[in-house]
Design a protein around this motif. Structure first.
Motif, PDB file in Angstrom:
ATOM      1  N   GLU A 109     -32.413 -54.291  19.604  1.00 39.93           N
ATOM      2  CA  GLU A 109     -33.835 -54.241  19.957  1.00 39.93           C
ATOM      3  C   GLU A 109     -34.257 -55.506  20.698  1.00 39.93           C
ATOM      4  N   THR A 110     -33.792 -56.665  20.240  1.00 39.15           N
ATOM      5  CA  THR A 110     -34.123 -57.915  20.911  1.00 39.15           C
ATOM      6  C   THR A 110     -33.477 -57.970  22.293  1.00 39.15           C
ATOM      7  N   LEU A 111     -32.256 -57.432  22.422  1.00 39.90           N
ATOM      8  CA  LEU A 111     -31.604 -57.371  23.731  1.00 39.90           C
ATOM      9  C   LEU A 111     -32.425 -56.525  24.697  1.00 39.90           C
ATOM     10  N   ASN A 112     -32.953 -55.383  24.226  1.00 39.91           N
ATOM     11  CA  ASN A 112     -33.808 -54.548  25.069  1.00 39.91           C
ATOM     12  C   ASN A 112     -35.006 -55.334  25.577  1.00 39.91           C
ATOM     13  N   GLU A 113     -35.625 -56.106  24.673  1.00 34.99           N
ATOM     14  CA  GLU A 113     -36.794 -56.897  25.038  1.00 34.99           C
ATOM     15  C   GLU A 113     -36.425 -57.971  26.061  1.00 34.99           C
ATOM     16  N   LEU A 114     -35.284 -58.635  25.841  1.00 36.24           N
ATOM     17  CA  LEU A 114     -34.847 -59.684  26.754  1.00 36.24           C
ATOM     18  C   LEU A 114     -34.544 -59.104  28.131  1.00 36.24           C
TER      19      LEU A 114
ATOM     20  N   THR B  73     -23.874 -42.278  15.467  1.00 37.47           N
ATOM     21  CA  THR B  73     -24.566 -43.554  15.325  1.00 37.47           C
ATOM     22  C   THR B  73     -25.466 -43.522  14.103  1.00 37.47           C
ATOM     23  N   TRP B  74     -25.372 -44.577  13.293  1.00 35.24           N
ATOM     24  CA  TRP B  74     -26.287 -44.759  12.162  1.00 35.24           C
ATOM     25  C   TRP B  74     -27.194 -45.942  12.475  1.00 35.24           C
ATOM     26  N   GLU B  75     -28.501 -45.741  12.297  1.00 33.95           N
ATOM     27  CA  GLU B  75     -29.453 -46.831  12.469  1.00 33.95           C
ATOM     28  C   GLU B  75     -30.024 -47.203  11.102  1.00 33.95           C
ATOM     29  N   VAL B  76     -29.831 -48.464  10.728  1.00 39.49           N
ATOM     30  CA  VAL B  76     -30.377 -48.962   9.466  1.00 39.49           C
ATOM     31  C   VAL B  76     -31.757 -49.530   9.760  1.00 39.49           C
TER      32      VAL B  76
ATOM     33  N   VAL C 238     -18.199 -49.201  12.499  1.00 38.14           N
ATOM     34  CA  VAL C 238     -18.297 -50.492  13.179  1.00 38.14           C
ATOM     35  C   VAL C 238     -19.751 -50.913  13.331  1.00 38.14           C
ATOM     36  N   VAL C 239     -20.028 -52.150  12.926  1.00 40.74           N
ATOM     37  CA  VAL C 239     -21.340 -52.771  13.147  1.00 40.74           C
ATOM     38  C   VAL C 239     -21.193 -53.675  14.362  1.00 40.74           C
ATOM     39  N   THR C 240     -21.983 -53.434  15.392  1.00 47.79           N
ATOM     40  CA  THR C 240     -21.900 -54.274  16.586  1.00 47.79           C
ATOM     41  C   THR C 240     -23.182 -54.167  17.394  1.00 47.79           C
ATOM     42  N   HIS C 241     -23.485 -55.260  18.129  1.00 43.32           N
ATOM     43  CA  HIS C 241     -24.596 -55.262  19.068  1.00 43.32           C
ATOM     44  C   HIS C 241     -24.100 -54.995  20.488  1.00 43.32           C
ATOM     45  N   ASP C 242     -22.786 -54.789  20.639  1.00 43.88           N
ATOM     46  CA  ASP C 242     -22.197 -54.546  21.954  1.00 43.88           C
ATOM     47  C   ASP C 242     -22.326 -53.058  22.274  1.00 43.88           C
ATOM     48  N   ARG C 243     -23.281 -52.730  23.133  1.00 47.53           N
ATOM     49  CA  ARG C 243     -23.616 -51.319  23.378  1.00 47.53           C
ATOM     50  C   ARG C 243     -22.533 -50.595  24.166  1.00 47.53           C
ATOM     51  N   TRP C 244     -21.859 -51.298  25.085  1.00 50.89           N
ATOM     52  CA  TRP C 244     -20.739 -50.664  25.797  1.00 50.89           C
ATOM     53  C   TRP C 244     -19.645 -50.300  24.800  1.00 50.89           C
ATOM     54  N   PHE C 245     -19.353 -51.206  23.891  1.00 56.34           N
ATOM     55  CA  PHE C 245     -18.311 -50.963  22.885  1.00 56.34           C
ATOM     56  C   PHE C 245     -18.688 -49.777  21.992  1.00 56.34           C
ATOM     57  N   LEU C 246     -19.959 -49.701  21.608  1.00 53.62           N
ATOM     58  CA  LEU C 246     -20.420 -48.577  20.794  1.00 53.62           C
ATOM     59  C   LEU C 246     -20.145 -47.249  21.490  1.00 53.62           C
ATOM     60  N   ASP C 247     -20.483 -47.170  22.767  1.00 51.27           N
ATOM     61  CA  ASP C 247     -20.263 -45.929  23.507  1.00 51.27           C
ATOM     62  C   ASP C 247     -18.783 -45.618  23.647  1.00 51.27           C
ATOM     63  N   ALA C 248     -17.960 -46.664  23.739  1.00 46.70           N
ATOM     64  CA  ALA C 248     -16.530 -46.464  23.957  1.00 46.70           C
ATOM     65  C   ALA C 248     -15.809 -45.963  22.711  1.00 46.70           C
ATOM     66  N   VAL C 249     -16.275 -46.343  21.507  1.00 45.60           N
ATOM     67  CA  VAL C 249     -15.488 -46.028  20.299  1.00 45.60           C
ATOM     68  C   VAL C 249     -16.156 -45.054  19.340  1.00 45.60           C
ATOM     69  N   SER C 250     -17.478 -44.847  19.450  1.00 47.39           N
ATOM     70  CA  SER C 250     -18.154 -44.061  18.408  1.00 47.39           C
ATOM     71  C   SER C 250     -18.607 -42.693  18.917  1.00 47.39           C
ATOM     72  N   THR C 251     -18.620 -41.733  18.009  1.00 44.41           N
ATOM     73  CA  THR C 251     -19.127 -40.393  18.313  1.00 44.41           C
ATOM     74  C   THR C 251     -20.360 -40.061  17.471  1.00 44.41           C
TER      75      THR C 251
ATOM     76  N   GLY D 159     -20.854 -45.786  14.698  1.00 43.85           N
ATOM     77  CA  GLY D 159     -21.403 -47.081  15.078  1.00 43.85           C
ATOM     78  C   GLY D 159     -22.682 -47.330  14.299  1.00 43.85           C
ATOM     79  N   VAL D 160     -22.854 -48.551  13.796  1.00 40.96           N
ATOM     80  CA  VAL D 160     -24.030 -48.900  12.987  1.00 40.96           C
ATOM     81  C   VAL D 160     -24.880 -49.906  13.761  1.00 40.96           C
ATOM     82  N   VAL D 161     -26.170 -49.587  13.946  1.00 37.97           N
ATOM     83  CA  VAL D 161     -27.074 -50.468  14.682  1.00 37.97           C
ATOM     84  C   VAL D 161     -28.305 -50.753  13.830  1.00 37.97           C
ATOM     85  N   GLY D 162     -29.076 -51.749  14.246  1.00 38.47           N
ATOM     86  CA  GLY D 162     -30.298 -52.097  13.525  1.00 38.47           C
ATOM     87  C   GLY D 162     -30.633 -53.562  13.733  1.00 38.47           C
ATOM     88  N   ARG D 163     -31.830 -53.926  13.316  1.00 40.52           N
ATOM     89  CA  ARG D 163     -32.302 -55.305  13.448  1.00 40.52           C
ATOM     90  C   ARG D 163     -31.442 -56.274  12.642  1.00 40.52           C
TER      91      ARG D 163
END
Length: 598
Positions: free
Chosen positions: A440-445, A188-191, A173-186, A33-37
């Motif tokens: 990150e913005t979702l965390n803030e919200l 995580t890459w953070e850009v 997979v690049v996604t902001h859906d955190r549930w989906f990330l946990d469901a499919v990835s083993t 799973g790929v995450v980042g701003r």
């Protein structure tokens, strides 16, 4: 076997470096799973890996003959081609109709869309589903997906997670859906800042590991650290599945959350909300609603009675097209019911975030646009300036002086949401607020909403966000009613899978399963009787919430008084009394729900 290697890859757009001397590899079976701003380089990274973008420097090597499937954020369909031709190519009907996996993909993604529809006629959501179906039907050794959950509802996202988990191909997979990330990835890459930081595990493991790195290095500034602590505390209190994937001992993060309060002080917020709103927020009484107004469009509610009370934090769930947005428009008084009554509290001060972007003056600056609503706002026990809140939602430094006309869609959505909150509403209606927001913005919200006192009704396909900011889930199952879901999203998916709804998403080419009958209320019951039962059900649910809060407080007090046996005895007696009351109220709730046919 290594499928793709990157060696010292760098890529910049203008003066901004998105990738700086990045070296990494993807092996067969990897699930990343790929995450980042937003704008940080995630899409650039997968474009470089897929070979659709040549880097400024460095080398990208693909194993000879490797089959890579890429779902980009935009498709390039020939507008004259039909969905059948795009998705199935030259496969004969007997060939694809006899393939169970193809039928399943069509049923869950194409649904009731006519296979003969031309690409030019498709909506944005239909194009997205078509592109995803085409990719999944093909055979690939590496599947790369850029925001695959966009335009999918919760049910389709759950199916996609199961489908990808069952495939043997590698996944990026690049996604902001955190549930989906946990469901499919083993992994995580953070850009971030041109680098690609690598972590073991899905999103929950990523949060824990990142917080632990920050604690050890003492490099994170205090506010962001606090946000991460709250996120971890919520993960720990949630279902055990959230924290089952980390491959290191979770106890390593305990020092971070030892003194962390609950994500929300529900009792305090409810008290404040009641003071601001009184007893009535919205009452639906024997109400019938069509999506487009009286007699227009699909039927959404059929003689439905429901109550939204002060301090309620409700997630509204249903398949796309079930009428979730119509219910929000009803509460916002933008659409009229066919019959029945909508009673609105006299003190309601509404803010409604729809899926359409509000018109903003394109010549004004971001900060000016917010300050024209209000310069300061009280959230919880703290006062925030417009500039501070803008920074929290991703508008840092010079970004606050950008002209509105230069903002992206995601930035405009953040600005629109902040303007609503600055107006100090006591009722918030949010329709897909997470669209185009990074993690990150979702965390803030989420942190901002934790301290917001009032009634919240949320429509979102982002399951993590939905569970994080709401306390209860209500579903539109296609039977004209609002159905309470004590088991949340999991119960919704179970009811859908077992046929607990009138409608189902199936392809016209695939036979629909036989649906189980839906329990209905006693037809001999009058509208007044049903209305009274609905009110009683809501009263019992509030009582259960309060008893649950008392139970949690007593458990915490018992933990604090572990060495004081006298005090423990007192607390234990109180706890038994609360549990007895809770059992009694649950029995009453089940009896009323049964009388209503739920």
């Amino acid at each position: 076997m290594n499928l793709v290697n990157l060696e010292s890859v760098s890529q910049a757009f203008g003066p901004k470096p998105l990738l700086s001397d990045v070296s990494l590899g993807i092996e067969a079976g990897d699930r990343i799973g790929v995450v980042g701003r937003n704008g940080g380089g995630k899409s650039t990274l997968i474009s470089v890996i897929a070979g659709t973008l040549k880097p400024d420097s460095g080398r990208v090597t693909h194993t000879r003959g490797v089959r890579i499937g890429l779902l980009a954020q935009r498709d390039d369909f020939d507008p004259a081609k039909a969905v059948r031709e795009i998705v199935l190519g030259d496969k004969a009907e007997h060939e694809w109709a006899g393939d169970q996996q193809i039928r399943e993909i069509l049923a869950n993604l194409i649904g009731d869309l006519d296979l003969e529809s031309k690409a030019a006629e498709l909506s944005g959501g239909e194009r997205r589903r078509t592109a995803l179906a085409k990719l999944l039907i093909e055979d690939h050794e590496l599947i790369m997906l850029d925001e695959p959950t966009n335009h999918l509802d919760i049910e389709a996202i759950a199916w996609l997670a199961r489908h990808l988990s069952a495939r043997k191909s590698a996944l990026l997979v690049v996604t902001h859906d955190r549930w989906f990330l946990d469901a499919v990835s083993t992994r995580t890459w953070e850009v971030v800042d041109g680098r690609v930081e690598r972590y073991e595990g899905g999103y929950a493991a990523f949060v824990l590991a990142k917080a632990e790195r920050a604690r050890i290095a003492q490099a994170a500034e205090e506010r962001r650290q606090n946000l991460m602590r709250k996120e971890i505390a919520w993960l720990r209190r949630g279902p055990p599945a959230r924290t089952s994937k980390p491959k290191f001992r979770i106890e390593a993060a305990q020092a971070l959350i030892a003194d962390e309060p609950p994500a929300r002080d529900t009792v305090e917020l409810l008290k404040f909300a009641s003071a601001r709103l009184g007893r009535t927020v919205y009452d639906l009484e024997d109400l019938t609603l069509h999506a487009g107004g009286p007699g227009e469009g699909p039927l959404v509610l059929d003689r439905s009675t429901w109550q939204f009370g002060p301090g309620d934090r409700i997630g509204l769930i249903g398949v796309n097209g079930s009428g979730k947005s119509s219910v929000l428009r009803l509460l916002a008084e933008q659409v009229r019911p066919d019959s029945g009554r909508l009673v609105k509290g006299k003190t309601v001060r509404l803010a409604y975030l729809s899926q359409e972007l509000a018109e903003l003056d394109p010549k004004r600056r971001v900060l000016e646009t917010v300050e024209e609503i209000r310069k300061y706002i009280q959230v919880g026990k703290k006062e925030w300036s417009a500039s501070q809140l803008l920074e929290r939602l991703g508008f840092k430094g010079e970004a606050q002086w950008k002209v509105v006309g230069e903002l992206s869609g995601g930035e405009r959505r953040r600005l629109q949401l902040l303007r609503l909150i600055m107006d100090e509403p006591n009722v918030l209606l949010l329709d897909e607020p997470t669209n185009d927001l990074d993690i990150e913005t979702l965390n803030e919200l989420e942190d901002l909403l934790d301290g917001w006192p009032g009634t919240l009704v949320l429509v979102s396909h982002d399951r993590y966000f939905l569970e994080r900011v709401t306390d209860r889930c209500v579903a539109l199952l296609g039977d004209g009613r609002l159905s309470m879901l004590p088991g949340g999203v999991d119960e919704y998916l179970e009811r859908r899978a077992s046929g607990g709804a009138v409608t189902a998403r199936v392809s016209s080419a695939v036979k629909a399963p036989v649906e189980a009958p839906v329990p209905v209320a006693d037809p001999g019951k009058s509208a007044k009787e049903e209305r009274e039962l609905r009110k009683e059900l809501n009263r019992l649910e509030r009582q259960l919430d309060k008893l649950g809060q008392q139970e949690a407080k007593l458990h915490a007090a018992m933990a604090d008084a572990a060495s004081d046996f006298g005090r423990l005895g007192e607390l234990d007696a109180q706890l038994r009394e609360v549990l007895g009351q809770k059992d009694s109220v649950e029995g009453e709730w089940l009896e009323v729900a049964e009388r209503l046919g739920e």
